[in-house]
Design an enzyme around this catalytic site. Sequence first.
Site, short mmCIF file in Angstrom:
data_model
loop_
_atom_site.label_atom_id
_atom_site.label_comp_id
_atom_site.label_asym_id
_atom_site.label_seq_id
_atom_site.Cartn_x
_atom_site.Cartn_y
_atom_site.Cartn_z
N ASP A 116 0.82 -1.22 0.00
CA ASP A 116 0.00 0.00 0.00
C ASP A 116 0.85 1.27 0.00
O ASP A 116 0.38 2.33 0.41
CB ASP A 116 -0.96 0.00 1.20
CG ASP A 116 -2.12 0.98 1.04
OD1 ASP A 116 -2.54 1.20 -0.12
OD2 ASP A 116 -2.59 1.52 2.04
N ASP A 154 -3.43 -3.96 -5.14
CA ASP A 154 -2.71 -2.68 -5.27
C ASP A 154 -1.26 -2.84 -5.70
O ASP A 154 -0.61 -1.84 -6.02
CB ASP A 154 -2.71 -1.87 -3.97
CG ASP A 154 -3.99 -1.12 -3.72
OD1 ASP A 154 -4.82 -1.04 -4.64
OD2 ASP A 154 -4.17 -0.61 -2.62
N ASP A 304 -11.97 1.31 5.54
CA ASP A 304 -10.89 1.61 4.60
C ASP A 304 -9.67 2.23 5.26
O ASP A 304 -8.59 2.21 4.69
CB ASP A 304 -11.39 2.56 3.52
CG ASP A 304 -12.40 1.91 2.59
OD1 ASP A 304 -12.15 0.78 2.16
OD2 ASP A 304 -13.44 2.53 2.29
#
Length: 468
Positions: A116, A154, A304
């Site tokens: 991330d 991601d 999130d």
Amino acid sequence: MSTGRLHRRRVVAAAAALAAVTFAAGWLVVGSASAGTLSGTLYRDPDSQVVRWVAANPNDSRTAVIRDKVASQSQARWMANFNISTIQSEVSSFVGAANAVNQVPVLTSYAIPNRDCGGASAGGAPDLNQYQQWISGYARGLGNRTVIVIMETDALALQTCLSSGEIQQRGQAISTAVQTLKSANPNAKVYLDGGHSAWNSASEQGNRLIGAGVQYADGFFTNVSNFQPTGNEANYGRSIISYLQSRGINGKHQVIDTSRNGGAAGDWCADDNTDRRIGNYPTLNTGDANIDGYLWIKPPGEADGCAYTAGSFQAGLAYSLASSAPYPPAGSPTPTFSSASPSPSRSSASPSASTSPSASTSPSRSTGGGGGACNAAYQTTSAWQGGFQGNVTVTAGSAAISNWTVTWTLANGQSINQLWNGTLTTSGSNVTVRNMSYNGSLAAGASTQFGFTGNGNASTPTLTCTTS
């Protein structure tokens, strides 16, 4: 397991124009088309955060909606805890539980170094060598049946924190990891990060997929933790597939995360956005030859990381996502699709969904009669060679009830191997299911549901519902 499960999204203009798709109340209308390469019943994790919340909060006013529309559904198990010594047992335990009921598990790998880009879900392996050790343990836990692996969300779409050399190294590491998983279990279905339709262009994302060894994988996933409409994602996926074909890479398919895309699109965070909705319920019957599954990869209700800790379950988020969504189509027959795509190689022990599942169009009903009584209605929701899944709806009569019991007799050769939202007792072929603490009290005319998977051929039993 790390709570850093979910991921930041950067929304940019998509390069390709997207064709119009028919929707009804934010839900994709699936036409008469062939399905992707997968079939069978998706495994519902009995130890997910939402299931544990439902069990612990039977009297919360939101529980019924969260239970029936979220906790009842298959959701991915996130393998995000970097621990080389435990990853094999973590994967094996989850996959083994799914194998025991002849269902298809969905799990992620989420431990790439610099995960991330140091954002809300930062973490992962300290370096690529240790990452490969972790992947080797992961692979040893996969067994030999069909399992869906969502690899490193991601990792390809978000690379702004990496140098050109680091991007190349990451691609090589993921390519090696895919081959490690496929070598350990040839029936594993492995999908790489495809971003989403409002992020990178199809050609850019296609290049990144090629750099990460998509030729060794089964395809790519899109829309994880995002909110882009299913039609947009399907068109984006077709553009990526066309690009891969132009580069000589054929036979790749898409899976789409539909866990939160039934409402508004836009900004990446849903922690404080009440315009989000759950999208299509999870299924491997997509009606699209390019799409292997609509999956709930990001579990609805898990944050999130903007207003709450990333990955933490928030009942308010789950309720907001589910409150205005339709109920799952538990009693609806599964459509029949022609097979335009080759069937995947799979172990003979894996479930194989019937091309025309025996969903009951005239469900069995039993009425106790009088005030305080209950009735029960049964339907087969899925069937495959040697097994089936059933759903029972219990409805209170003209007066409220505080508990219920449903009984029936199994047909010859049948047995039950998993049941949810009820307490199961069997004696020979006689089955008794009693309510849980959270779903026994029903107002007059109100209903609840329980479901189960069984071995043998599906049939429609005669149910008896009683109260005391």
